[in-house]
Design a protein around this motif. Structure first.
Motif, PDB file in Angstrom:
ATOM      1  N   ARG A  35       9.951 -23.764 -10.490  1.00 17.93           N
ATOM      2  CA  ARG A  35      11.235 -24.362 -10.444  1.00 17.93           C
ATOM      3  C   ARG A  35      11.543 -25.392 -11.333  1.00 17.93           C
ATOM      4  O   ARG A  35      10.589 -26.071 -12.037  1.00 17.93           O
ATOM      5  CB  ARG A  35      11.387 -24.831  -9.099  1.00 17.93           C
ATOM      6  CG  ARG A  35      10.223 -25.850  -8.387  1.00 17.93           C
ATOM      7  CD  ARG A  35      10.276 -26.138  -7.173  1.00 17.93           C
ATOM      8  NE  ARG A  35      11.521 -26.879  -6.733  1.00 17.93           N
ATOM      9  CZ  ARG A  35      12.358 -26.377  -5.509  1.00 17.93           C
ATOM     10  NH1 ARG A  35      12.226 -25.383  -5.134  1.00 17.93           N
ATOM     11  NH2 ARG A  35      13.482 -27.053  -5.476  1.00 17.93           N
ATOM     12  N   GLU A  37      14.453 -28.754 -12.089  1.00 15.07           N
ATOM     13  CA  GLU A  37      15.323 -29.304 -11.317  1.00 15.07           C
ATOM     14  C   GLU A  37      16.272 -29.581 -12.385  1.00 15.07           C
ATOM     15  O   GLU A  37      15.885 -30.133 -13.404  1.00 15.07           O
ATOM     16  CB  GLU A  37      14.757 -30.544 -10.593  1.00 15.07           C
ATOM     17  CG  GLU A  37      13.558 -30.198  -9.756  1.00 15.07           C
ATOM     18  CD  GLU A  37      14.066 -29.712  -8.224  1.00 15.07           C
ATOM     19  OE1 GLU A  37      15.536 -30.023  -8.147  1.00 15.07           O
ATOM     20  OE2 GLU A  37      13.459 -29.358  -7.294  1.00 15.07           O
ATOM     21  N   THR A  39      19.029 -32.098 -11.974  1.00 14.09           N
ATOM     22  CA  THR A  39      19.366 -33.213 -10.895  1.00 14.09           C
ATOM     23  C   THR A  39      20.597 -33.603 -11.304  1.00 14.09           C
ATOM     24  O   THR A  39      21.524 -34.142 -10.298  1.00 14.09           O
ATOM     25  CB  THR A  39      18.409 -34.418 -10.863  1.00 14.09           C
ATOM     26  OG1 THR A  39      18.344 -35.017 -12.365  1.00 14.09           O
ATOM     27  CG2 THR A  39      16.983 -33.951 -10.365  1.00 14.09           C
ATOM     28  N   ASP A  42      22.898 -31.485  -9.528  1.00 15.50           N
ATOM     29  CA  ASP A  42      22.512 -30.892  -8.110  1.00 15.50           C
ATOM     30  C   ASP A  42      22.190 -29.527  -8.155  1.00 15.50           C
ATOM     31  O   ASP A  42      22.513 -28.666  -7.187  1.00 15.50           O
ATOM     32  CB  ASP A  42      23.663 -31.286  -6.989  1.00 15.50           C
ATOM     33  CG  ASP A  42      23.159 -30.800  -5.777  1.00 15.50           C
ATOM     34  OD1 ASP A  42      21.841 -31.106  -5.396  1.00 15.50           O
ATOM     35  OD2 ASP A  42      24.094 -30.676  -4.959  1.00 15.50           O
ATOM     36  N   VAL A  44      18.998 -26.495  -9.010  1.00 19.99           N
ATOM     37  CA  VAL A  44      17.542 -25.879  -9.382  1.00 19.99           C
ATOM     38  C   VAL A  44      17.639 -24.515  -9.875  1.00 19.99           C
ATOM     39  O   VAL A  44      18.162 -23.694  -9.265  1.00 19.99           O
ATOM     40  CB  VAL A  44      16.628 -26.161  -7.976  1.00 19.99           C
ATOM     41  CG1 VAL A  44      17.315 -25.281  -6.951  1.00 19.99           C
ATOM     42  CG2 VAL A  44      15.247 -25.877  -8.301  1.00 19.99           C
ATOM     43  N   THR A 226      13.027 -26.241   0.416  1.00 17.84           N
ATOM     44  CA  THR A 226      12.332 -27.465  -0.339  1.00 17.84           C
ATOM     45  C   THR A 226      11.628 -28.058   1.017  1.00 17.84           C
ATOM     46  O   THR A 226      11.774 -28.144   2.213  1.00 17.84           O
ATOM     47  CB  THR A 226      13.172 -28.439  -0.790  1.00 17.84           C
ATOM     48  OG1 THR A 226      14.037 -29.021  -0.123  1.00 17.84           O
ATOM     49  CG2 THR A 226      14.166 -27.820  -1.796  1.00 17.84           C
TER      50      THR A 226
END
Length: 326
Positions: A35, A37, A39, A42, A44, A226
């Protein structure tokens, strides 16, 4: 639309059962998904390779990789929450065979996974369903449940009632979905009399109170993916018989189970079995009509491999898709 035509729900459910069986029997290669991210947005991105080593002596295995992105800001930008593609490779040579639109495939195979779990774990007389969420995933959850049980009435709950209204207008009476499909005003109303509950949301906190569940309920939970997301509350997990798609996957990613384990409410031993272990005859599923059963799936890439193989074979038979020369 081509993927939807090539991957009917009942065929997908049968494919998921075989994929789960082979996973638990050690007949697959399944690295934990990677994965990345994003950020700032928002988001993934998940990278999910897998191989089914063989189906039979005269049928080669399957090899595929899915790339799926989940960006929380997308709906506000007029974009789907999830984008995905699946690349299918020839198991005997590694050459690319097909590129499939993965959003539809993911939704169908995720619903089909819950359909397989429902067929194995829900009471045979289950007739009422409650759906939490009203997105694409929620739609295939309802379709799958209705494919394996005669559902006479269903309720859908969403924190935004207008979205639930759209869901009901679209899904009511479709195929095996009952005409008695209604919007619930509260989680408690959705659970009142529900034999089967499906949660397919992006919520980070529990979407219902486990104290409102009736004895004998079966729950499918596919939304929390998650360690910090908890779509189903700790009381539900504590009181239920817990079944999973993959021990390794849920213990790495499923907050529904990780949060109660961290709190000391349950241990890893609270998980009764992988679904594939039941299908292989190694472990038992439901043992009484009053038992609350809970199936947690974070999704495993062997589901995508199995679904892609079904879709590809159907596409070739039905003349779907576009041929591309490499």
């Amino acid at each position: 639309e081509d993927v939807r035509r090539a991957l009917p729900m009942r065929a997908a459910i049968l494919g998921m059962k075989e994929a789960y069986r082979q996973l638990s029997s050690g007949e697959t290669t399944l690295p934990l998904r990677s994965r990345i991210e994003m950020t700032a947005n928002d988001g993934v991105a998940l990278f999910m390779p897998a191989a089914i080593q063989s189906y039979s002596a005269d049928q080669a295995g399957s090899l595929a990789v899915k790339v799926v992105s989940i960006f929380g800001d997308n709906p506000d930008r007029g974009l789907p929450l999830i984008h995905a593609v699946v690349l299918v490779l020839e198991a005997t040579s590694g050459r690319p065979l097909a590129l499939l639109e993965g959003g539809t495939l993911t939704a169908i195979r995720t619903g089909a996974g819950s359909g397989a779990a429902t067929d194995i774990l829900a009471r045979p007389d289950a007739a009422t369903a409650a759906i939490f969420g009203s997105g694409v995933q929620a739609r295939t959850q309802l379709q799958a449940v209705c494919a394996v049980r005669t559902i006479k009435q269903a309720w859908v709950y969403n924190r935004t009632p207008a979205k639930a209204e759209v869901f009901v207008a679209e899904m009511r009476g479709q195929d095996t979905i009952p005409s008695d499909l209604f919007v619930a005003a509260s989680p408690k109303q959705a659970l009142d009399g529900a034999d089967i509950v499906c949660t397919a949301t992006t919520s980070s906190s529990p979407v219902f109170d486990g104290g409102d569940l009736q004895p004998g309920t079966h729950i499918n939970s596919v939304g929390a993916f998650t360690p910090d997301m908890q779509e189903v509350d700790t009381e539900t997990i504590r009181s239920a018989s817990v079944f999973v798609d993959s021990h390794e996957s849920v213990l790495a990613e499923a907050g529904d189970l990780i949060v109660p384990i961290r709190a000391g409410v349950i241990t890893e031993g609270h998980i009764c079995a992988e679904l594939g272990e039941i299908l292989a005859g190694e472990k038992s599923g439901r043992t009484s009509p009053e038992q609350i059963t809970y199936f947690k799936s974070c999704g495993v890439a062997v589901q995508d491999v199995a679904a892609a193989q079904i879709a590809l074979a159907s596409a070739e038979r039905l003349g779907l898709g576009i041929m591309v020369s490499l």
